[in-house]
Design an enzyme around this catalytic site. Structure first.
Site, short mmCIF file in Angstrom:
data_model
loop_
_atom_site.label_atom_id
_atom_site.label_comp_id
_atom_site.label_asym_id
_atom_site.label_seq_id
_atom_site.Cartn_x
_atom_site.Cartn_y
_atom_site.Cartn_z
N MET A 1 -9.41 7.58 -0.20
CA MET A 1 -10.28 7.97 0.93
C MET A 1 -10.87 9.35 0.66
SD MET A 1 -7.90 6.81 4.11
CE MET A 1 -6.92 5.30 4.06
N MET B 1 -10.87 -6.57 5.93
CA MET B 1 -10.10 -5.55 6.63
C MET B 1 -9.57 -6.10 7.96
SD MET B 1 -10.10 -3.04 4.54
CE MET B 1 -9.13 -1.95 5.59
N ASP C 1 -4.99 3.20 -1.83
CA ASP C 1 -6.03 3.49 -0.84
C ASP C 1 -6.64 4.86 -1.10
OD1 ASP C 1 -6.12 1.24 1.00
OD2 ASP C 1 -4.03 1.74 1.46
N MET D 1 -12.39 3.79 -0.35
CA MET D 1 -13.07 4.02 0.94
C MET D 1 -13.83 5.33 0.78
SD MET D 1 -9.83 2.79 3.18
CE MET D 1 -8.76 2.87 1.74
N SER E 1 0.85 -1.20 0.00
CA SER E 1 0.00 0.00 0.00
C SER E 1 0.88 1.24 0.00
CB SER E 1 -0.88 0.03 1.25
OG SER E 1 -1.44 1.33 1.38
N GLY F 1 1.45 -2.20 4.28
CA GLY F 1 1.79 -0.77 4.24
C GLY F 1 2.99 -0.49 5.10
N HIS G 1 -1.30 -1.53 -4.19
CA HIS G 1 -2.57 -1.21 -3.52
C HIS G 1 -2.72 0.30 -3.38
CE1 HIS G 1 -5.89 -2.41 -0.80
NE2 HIS G 1 -5.53 -1.39 -0.03
N GLY H 1 -0.71 1.86 9.52
CA GLY H 1 0.03 1.77 10.78
C GLY H 1 -0.80 1.44 12.00
N ASP I 1 -6.26 -6.77 4.39
CA ASP I 1 -5.73 -5.42 4.33
C ASP I 1 -5.77 -4.76 5.71
OD1 ASP I 1 -4.93 -2.92 3.54
OD2 ASP I 1 -6.86 -2.36 2.64
N GLY I 2 -4.57 -4.36 6.18
CA GLY I 2 -4.49 -3.61 7.42
C GLY I 2 -3.80 -4.38 8.52
N GLY I 3 -2.68 -3.84 8.98
CA GLY I 3 -1.99 -4.43 10.12
C GLY I 3 -1.22 -5.70 9.83
N HIS J 1 -8.53 0.43 -3.78
CA HIS J 1 -9.42 0.19 -2.64
C HIS J 1 -10.12 1.52 -2.33
CE1 HIS J 1 -9.54 -0.64 2.01
NE2 HIS J 1 -10.75 -0.63 1.47
C1 DX5 Z 1 -6.42 1.21 5.76
C2 DX5 Z 1 -5.91 0.87 4.38
C3 DX5 Z 1 -4.79 -0.13 4.37
C4 DX5 Z 1 -3.57 0.30 5.12
C5 DX5 Z 1 -2.46 -0.68 5.03
O1 DX5 Z 1 -7.48 2.09 5.63
O2 DX5 Z 1 -6.94 0.36 3.60
O3 DX5 Z 1 -4.45 -0.45 3.04
O4 DX5 Z 1 -3.13 1.51 4.70
O5 DX5 Z 1 -1.41 -0.19 5.81
P1 DX5 Z 1 -0.86 -0.97 7.07
O6 DX5 Z 1 -0.26 -2.24 6.51
O7 DX5 Z 1 0.15 -0.04 7.66
O8 DX5 Z 1 -2.03 -1.26 7.98
ZN ZN Z 2 -6.47 -0.62 1.65
#
Ligand code: DX5
Ligand code: ZN
Length: 216
Positions: free
Chosen positions: A36, A136, A34, A67, A7, A197, A32, A144, A175-177, A65
């Site tokens: 938003m 997610m 993101d 959002m 990401s 990410g 990826h 982060g 996706d995420g963490g 992705h």
């Molecule tokens: C969260 C995003 C993720 C995120 C991934 O809203 O959709 O793609 O940025 O980043 P890490 O791996 O740091 O959670």
């Molecule tokens: Zn994402």
């Protein structure tokens, strides 16, 4: 196949093209993006220009992705720009069939992302219209954040559901963490793709980190 989708939300925002090029050279399978809107999530990132920028920088598939609160409006725009996958949030629309059809009608793969508190079973009606499901691992909005451990059992539940419904061709992305601490559990649970990410962009040897995550 195991796909790693870095990401660029976690990359240096002042050097996005260079960061995208470097991570593709380091062995990323997808990139990826993101997106938003400051409304569906409490953060604002990029508009459709990010797809153009990424397409100029790399040749790997772009995994957008979205959002955003109005996927019916935005999804076809990102699809037209040339993303390989366009995913919208299950929670963001009451017109999911219409949104996913608008993506596929443009010859682009359709995806849906599901928040940590949304029941996995809510995906069932949409299975015939999907190529990708993003589970997610955090509440969307920021890179982060710490991984929500229940995600592993949700991936297992989804994998079982796809098998039961004869929809095994749909890919599962988490996706995420994602880190080296949870990647193995996620692959074992049935993930086909992992977004990374902060963990990846903070590492000093990104090629080695991609390989480690893939082989975890
Ligand atoms: C969260 C995003 C993720 C995120 C991934 O809203 O959709 O793609 O940025 O980043 P890490 O791996 O740091 O959670
Ligand atoms: Zn994402």
């Amino acid at each position: 196949m195991r796909f790693i989708s870095p990401s660029i939300l976690a990359a240096d925002p002042g050097r996005l093209s260079n960061e995208a090029e470097a991570i593709a050279s380091a062995g990323a399978d997808w990139l990826h993006l993101d997106v938003m809107d400051g409304h569906f999530v409490p953060n604002i990132t990029y508009g459709p220009w990010i797809v153009e920028l990424a397409k100029k920088a790399v040749n790997i598939p772009l995994d957008a992705h979205l959002m955003v609160s109005d996927p019916l409006f935005w999804a076809p725009i990102f699809a037209q720009k040339g993303a390989h996958y366009v995913s919208v949030h299950l929670e963001a629309t009451v017109h999911l069939h219409k949104v996913l059809s608008s993506i596929r009608d443009l010859g682009v793969k359709s995806g849906v992302a599901i928040n940590p508190a949304t029941p996995i079973g809510n995906l069932v009606p949409a299975l015939p219209w999907l190529d990708l499901i993003i589970v997610m691992g955090v509440n969307p909005g920021f890179a982060g954040q710490p991984f929500i451990p229940e995600t592993v059992s949700r991936v297992k539940e989804l994998k079982g559901l796809l098998e039961d419904k004869g929809a095994k061709e749909i890919l599962i992305e988490v996706d995420g963490g994602v880190t080296d601490q949870n990647a193995k559990a996620l692959w074992d649970a049935g993930a086909d793709a992992l977004v990374s990410g902060s963990f990846l962009f903070k590492s000093s040897d990104k090629a080695a980190t991609i390989k480690d995550l893939r082989k975890a």
